[in-house]
Design an enzyme around this catalytic site. Sequence first.
Site, PDB file in Angstrom:
ATOM      1  N   TYR A  95      -1.981   0.266  10.630  1.00 44.08           N
ATOM      2  CA  TYR A  95      -1.981  -0.221   9.250  1.00 44.08           C
ATOM      3  C   TYR A  95      -0.689   0.176   8.552  1.00 44.08           C
ATOM      4  O   TYR A  95      -0.082  -0.623   7.821  1.00 44.08           O
ATOM      5  CB  TYR A  95      -3.191   0.352   8.524  1.00 44.08           C
ATOM      6  CG  TYR A  95      -3.339  -0.097   7.092  1.00 44.08           C
ATOM      7  CD1 TYR A  95      -3.478  -1.436   6.767  1.00 44.08           C
ATOM      8  CD2 TYR A  95      -3.364   0.835   6.053  1.00 44.08           C
ATOM      9  CE1 TYR A  95      -3.635  -1.853   5.457  1.00 44.08           C
ATOM     10  CE2 TYR A  95      -3.519   0.434   4.731  1.00 44.08           C
ATOM     11  CZ  TYR A  95      -3.645  -0.905   4.444  1.00 44.08           C
ATOM     12  OH  TYR A  95      -3.800  -1.302   3.128  1.00 44.08           O
TER      13      TYR A  95
ATOM     14  N   SER B 183       0.863  -1.183   0.000  1.00 45.42           N
ATOM     15  CA  SER B 183       0.000   0.000   0.000  1.00 45.42           C
ATOM     16  C   SER B 183       0.891   1.222   0.000  1.00 45.42           C
ATOM     17  O   SER B 183       2.055   1.152   0.423  1.00 45.42           O
ATOM     18  CB  SER B 183      -0.886   0.008   1.259  1.00 45.42           C
ATOM     19  OG  SER B 183      -1.520   1.261   1.443  1.00 45.42           O
TER      20      SER B 183
END
Length: 258
Positions: A156, A143
């Site tokens: 995250y 990501s």
Amino acid sequence: MAAAPPSAASRIAVVTGASSGIGAATARGLAEAGYRVVLTARRKDRIEALAEELHAAGHTATAYPLDVTDRAAVDEFATAFRTIGVLVNNAGGALGADPVATGDPEDWRRMYETNVIGTLHLTQALLPKLEASGDGTVVVVSSTAGHATYEGGAGYVAAKHGAHVLAETLRLEIVGRPVRVVEIAPGMVKTDEFALTRFGGDEAKATQVYEGVAEPLTAADVADTITWAVTRPSHVNIDLLVVRPRAQASNSKIHRER
């Protein structure tokens, strides 16, 4: 540069987290590119339905229910193969958006287990099979969170930084072997489940993530990128590919139309 069809020895592609979103779309893309796809995820009904869809379209697909955090189950799964050509480590996700001061350690632990340890489990178990094919590819779907921090996302972000470093280090360690290591780092992707899962099913909060953004990325956009990277000629390694919607300049700089 034309896409390279999979060789006979490298025709199997394993996709984790294939029950929805980017994983399901990637399985479709690789099947269309000529791979025999193996669909793994915890939700048996979802991957079986996708396998049936791919069979109906003339492709070869196998559904295999699997929790990537269960090492014994992963090792048993790996015994089914002599060689594979592609491993797409897609299973993962985000939980919560709390600041560091109040973040839930259990959410952090679960994110690390799925995004990093799950990727480690599959990569370790299948790396010998990838090498045995003579033309293997490991894909880590990380990501943009793995490359830049943002407020409310530390758990995250930490997990995706771990996934990024895993891919980068593996590439250094196996250079000279017939296995490529590709990292695809998507930015804002609107799927049916990502934000909804992150906010514990709160639809209002999930909707706010994409509010005013005309065209966030779709799962199909990211899958197309993964398929493109995988189907480059064997000597071409896409080390890192960051893909964002045009409306997103960074994790925190997003154009929203009001």
